[in-house]
Every structure is written in C-alpha cells, then in structure tokens.
Design a protein around this motif. Sequence first.
Motif, PDB file in Angstrom:
ATOM      1  N   ALA A  86       0.825  -1.213   0.000  1.00  0.00           N
ATOM      2  CA  ALA A  86       0.000   0.000   0.000  1.00  0.00           C
ATOM      3  C   ALA A  86       0.853   1.255   0.000  1.00  0.00           C
ATOM      4  O   ALA A  86       0.481   2.283  -0.566  1.00  0.00           O
ATOM      5  N   ALA A  87       2.015   1.189   0.628  1.00  0.00           N
ATOM      6  CA  ALA A  87       2.872   2.375   0.728  1.00  0.00           C
ATOM      7  C   ALA A  87       3.848   2.504  -0.423  1.00  0.00           C
ATOM      8  O   ALA A  87       4.594   3.471  -0.488  1.00  0.00           O
ATOM      9  N   GLY A  88       3.871   1.515  -1.334  1.00  0.00           N
ATOM     10  CA  GLY A  88       4.812   1.575  -2.437  1.00  0.00           C
ATOM     11  C   GLY A  88       6.207   1.242  -1.964  1.00  0.00           C
ATOM     12  O   GLY A  88       6.417   0.355  -1.139  1.00  0.00           O
ATOM     13  N   ALA A  89       7.191   1.969  -2.458  1.00  0.00           N
ATOM     14  CA  ALA A  89       8.587   1.671  -2.147  1.00  0.00           C
ATOM     15  C   ALA A  89       8.964   2.107  -0.737  1.00  0.00           C
ATOM     16  O   ALA A  89       9.909   1.594  -0.160  1.00  0.00           O
ATOM     17  N   ARG A  90       8.264   3.088  -0.175  1.00  0.00           N
ATOM     18  CA  ARG A  90       8.627   3.604   1.133  1.00  0.00           C
ATOM     19  C   ARG A  90       7.856   2.865   2.214  1.00  0.00           C
ATOM     20  O   ARG A  90       6.679   2.554   2.073  1.00  0.00           O
ATOM     21  N   ARG A  91       8.528   2.600   3.313  1.00  0.00           N
ATOM     22  CA  ARG A  91       7.937   1.853   4.423  1.00  0.00           C
ATOM     23  C   ARG A  91       7.783   2.778   5.614  1.00  0.00           C
ATOM     24  O   ARG A  91       8.714   3.475   5.996  1.00  0.00           O
ATOM     25  N   VAL A  92       6.609   2.804   6.207  1.00  0.00           N
ATOM     26  CA  VAL A  92       6.340   3.658   7.347  1.00  0.00           C
ATOM     27  C   VAL A  92       6.606   2.884   8.640  1.00  0.00           C
ATOM     28  O   VAL A  92       6.133   1.757   8.799  1.00  0.00           O
ATOM     29  N   VAL A  93       7.371   3.494   9.541  1.00  0.00           N
ATOM     30  CA  VAL A  93       7.615   2.954  10.877  1.00  0.00           C
ATOM     31  C   VAL A  93       6.958   3.901  11.872  1.00  0.00           C
ATOM     32  O   VAL A  93       7.259   5.094  11.894  1.00  0.00           O
ATOM     33  N   ARG A  94       6.063   3.376  12.694  1.00  0.00           N
ATOM     34  CA  ARG A  94       5.331   4.215  13.644  1.00  0.00           C
ATOM     35  C   ARG A  94       5.826   3.934  15.056  1.00  0.00           C
ATOM     36  O   ARG A  94       5.836   2.788  15.500  1.00  0.00           O
ATOM     37  N   VAL A  95       6.202   5.008  15.746  1.00  0.00           N
ATOM     38  CA  VAL A  95       6.721   4.871  17.107  1.00  0.00           C
ATOM     39  C   VAL A  95       6.045   5.884  18.016  1.00  0.00           C
ATOM     40  O   VAL A  95       5.839   7.039  17.630  1.00  0.00           O
ATOM     41  N   SER A  96       5.665   5.446  19.202  1.00  0.00           N
ATOM     42  CA  SER A  96       5.010   6.303  20.181  1.00  0.00           C
ATOM     43  C   SER A  96       5.945   6.554  21.352  1.00  0.00           C
ATOM     44  O   SER A  96       6.641   5.645  21.824  1.00  0.00           O
ATOM     45  N   CYS A  97       5.979   7.803  21.820  1.00  0.00           N
ATOM     46  CA  CYS A  97       6.768   8.154  23.004  1.00  0.00           C
ATOM     47  C   CYS A  97       6.230   9.464  23.556  1.00  0.00           C
ATOM     48  O   CYS A  97       5.384  10.116  22.936  1.00  0.00           O
ATOM     49  N   GLU A 136      -3.965   0.403  17.659  1.00  0.00           N
ATOM     50  CA  GLU A 136      -3.702   1.729  17.106  1.00  0.00           C
ATOM     51  C   GLU A 136      -2.649   1.711  16.019  1.00  0.00           C
ATOM     52  O   GLU A 136      -2.126   2.756  15.627  1.00  0.00           O
ATOM     53  N   ASP A 137      -2.326   0.507  15.509  1.00  0.00           N
ATOM     54  CA  ASP A 137      -1.396   0.361  14.379  1.00  0.00           C
ATOM     55  C   ASP A 137      -0.068   1.054  14.664  1.00  0.00           C
ATOM     56  O   ASP A 137       0.441   1.810  13.840  1.00  0.00           O
ATOM     57  N   MET A 138       0.486   0.806  15.830  1.00  0.00           N
ATOM     58  CA  MET A 138       1.763   1.378  16.227  1.00  0.00           C
ATOM     59  C   MET A 138       2.788   0.244  16.317  1.00  0.00           C
ATOM     60  O   MET A 138       2.510  -0.807  16.886  1.00  0.00           O
ATOM     61  N   HIS A 139       3.958   0.452  15.718  1.00  0.00           N
ATOM     62  CA  HIS A 139       4.956  -0.607  15.696  1.00  0.00           C
ATOM     63  C   HIS A 139       5.798  -0.668  16.968  1.00  0.00           C
ATOM     64  O   HIS A 139       6.133  -1.755  17.451  1.00  0.00           O
ATOM     65  N   PHE A 140       6.169   0.505  17.491  1.00  0.00           N
ATOM     66  CA  PHE A 140       7.032   0.563  18.665  1.00  0.00           C
ATOM     67  C   PHE A 140       6.503   1.624  19.631  1.00  0.00           C
ATOM     68  O   PHE A 140       5.809   2.555  19.232  1.00  0.00           O
ATOM     69  N   ALA A 141       6.900   1.493  20.897  1.00  0.00           N
ATOM     70  CA  ALA A 141       6.661   2.551  21.875  1.00  0.00           C
ATOM     71  C   ALA A 141       7.861   2.592  22.808  1.00  0.00           C
ATOM     72  O   ALA A 141       8.506   1.571  23.066  1.00  0.00           O
ATOM     73  N   VAL A 142       8.172   3.786  23.286  1.00  0.00           N
ATOM     74  CA  VAL A 142       9.197   3.943  24.318  1.00  0.00           C
ATOM     75  C   VAL A 142       8.466   4.216  25.618  1.00  0.00           C
ATOM     76  O   VAL A 142       7.723   5.194  25.719  1.00  0.00           O
ATOM     77  N   ARG A 143       8.644   3.337  26.592  1.00  0.00           N
ATOM     78  CA  ARG A 143       7.928   3.464  27.850  1.00  0.00           C
ATOM     79  C   ARG A 143       8.911   3.652  28.999  1.00  0.00           C
ATOM     80  O   ARG A 143       9.983   3.032  29.027  1.00  0.00           O
ATOM     81  N   HIS A 144       8.531   4.526  29.922  1.00  0.00           N
ATOM     82  CA  HIS A 144       9.358   4.837  31.072  1.00  0.00           C
ATOM     83  C   HIS A 144       8.719   4.246  32.322  1.00  0.00           C
ATOM     84  O   HIS A 144       7.540   4.463  32.583  1.00  0.00           O
TER      85      HIS A 144
END
Length: 297
Positions: A86-97, A136-144
């Motif tokens: 769906a994104a073509g050649a570019r890949r989206v990485v989603r990160v929450s912090c 929420e379709d999030m790949h990574f999160a940084v949690r404290h």
Amino acid sequence: MKLPPLIAVRFFEATARHRSVREAARELHVTPGAVSQQVRRLEDFLGCALFDRLPRGLALTPAGMDYQAACGEALARIGHATARLAAGARRVVRVSCTPDFAAQWLVPRLQHFLQHAPELDVHVNSTHRAVDLLAEDMHFAVRHGLGPYPGLHAEWLLDDDLVPVCSPRLVAPRPWAQLADITGPRLLHDGTRDDWRLWCQAQGLARVDSGQGVVFAGAGGAVEAALAGQGFALVQRASVARELATQALVGLQAPAVKTPLGYRLVYRPEALIDPALRRFRDWVVDEGAQAGGISAG
C-alpha cells in the motif's frame, strides 16, 4: 491445505489477546455477539475448544495458546506485507513516546538515521498515553517505568540516572556547577517534587528545601527554564547530551543517582519479522547503547 475463515481467525486473535469478548469487540468495532459467533465458528472448523468459558472470563486452552501464537505471527506477516504494498517503495515505521522524549532524545537523532535509510518514513506519535500497539497500528513505543509490559517484548534503551544541569550564566565565572550552588528556590521540578527530594537525600543536602522551586508539567519545561538561567533541572543525562556538548548547559560535578526506572523499547514479538522494523529497532537500541544507557537490567 484447508484454511480457516480469515475473519474468524482475526476475531479469535483479538479475543485471545484481550482474554475478553467485549474488549475484542471494541477493538474490532463490532458487537460482542459477532465476536462470539466467529470464535465458535472457528472452534467448529478446528474441532476443538480454544477457550475455557469461566464464570469470571475466558482462559485459553492448551490448543488455544498454540493457535494464538501461530495466528498472531501470521496476521502480522499479512499486515506488514499489506503495508509495504500500500505504501509503495517507502515503508512507514510508527513509534510512540512522550513529547519530552521525542523532542529531547529521539527526533534529534532521527535525521542521521533517515539519511542512511531513505526508503523509510518514521512517524512519531508523541503522547503521554500508553497506546495499544496493535489496536492503534503502532509498531514501537518507548515506555518509562519499571515494567513489566504483558504481551510485549521490552528491551532496555536508556538508564534514568538523574543529574542536575543549569545555564553556565547561573554559575559564572566558574565553568561548572557545584553542590553549594543548589538552593531550594533554584530547583526546577519535572511534574512532581519527588526526584529532587530523593536526589538531595542521596547527596546529603539536608539544608536544601526540595519543596521549593517551580513545577513544570514535563521535563521539557524544566530544561527550557534551565537554559534561560532560571535554575537547576534534574534530568536524564542522555536527554541533554547536545546542550552539554555545546555548553548551553553545564552539569554538576557529583555522582549521578541510580534509579530502577528506565526507558524501554516495547513492541509485539512478531514485529521484527519485518526487515524495515528490525532495522529501526537495531538502530534505536544501538543509539541507546552509545548514549551509555544499556545496563545489566
């Protein structure tokens, strides 16, 4: 090869992850009855029970536990492949912090990473809320915090050893700060007054009233006030590495206070199947190591 109905697999995986028909229905935007119907359809297809229906909720049977692991990985593969197409050649990485972590640590480092990974787009979702990665379709999160984080793989990213910093203008003509410079009115607090109270106790500064000083909603406000020469902020050293390197801020010559808290990168176990997500994970963990954040924990 006889495959099960995909919608039933999807409904089962959500129910197994939440251990709740109601929570699965909320995630999938359907009724609980629809979820129950699809789960029973899958059990009929397989010829075995996937859940034990208990008075206080659901428990996976041994067969259900095995099937959940397989379904989670399979759905992740399908999701990653769909996203790539769906994104073509570019890949989206989603990160929450948190906004502070994004502004002070992650975003300043991202430009260098993206120069070497032009096929990737990194979308940073800055929020104080603990997001549901799958829903929420999030790949990574940084949690404290202390952890643990059930259902997620967690890797240590940064220690949370706290050091006082201030503008060099506050301690001129000396090029560094010392314990005698710390006073109650000069304290800049991050959210609560607990960090400064514990730090002063560890340093034996009984003369300092840690109940004084200005309280900010987040670390960003305390750092900005410190840059303006308004006092001392107590921060994680890696978060102000640039300011210390350029001497926009100076640190105090005193031992850092060790804490069991830390920053962890969390993600679903199947996330690293995707080479793009693995590349981001490898980079951010390496950045944490270079910042001195990897500990024996």
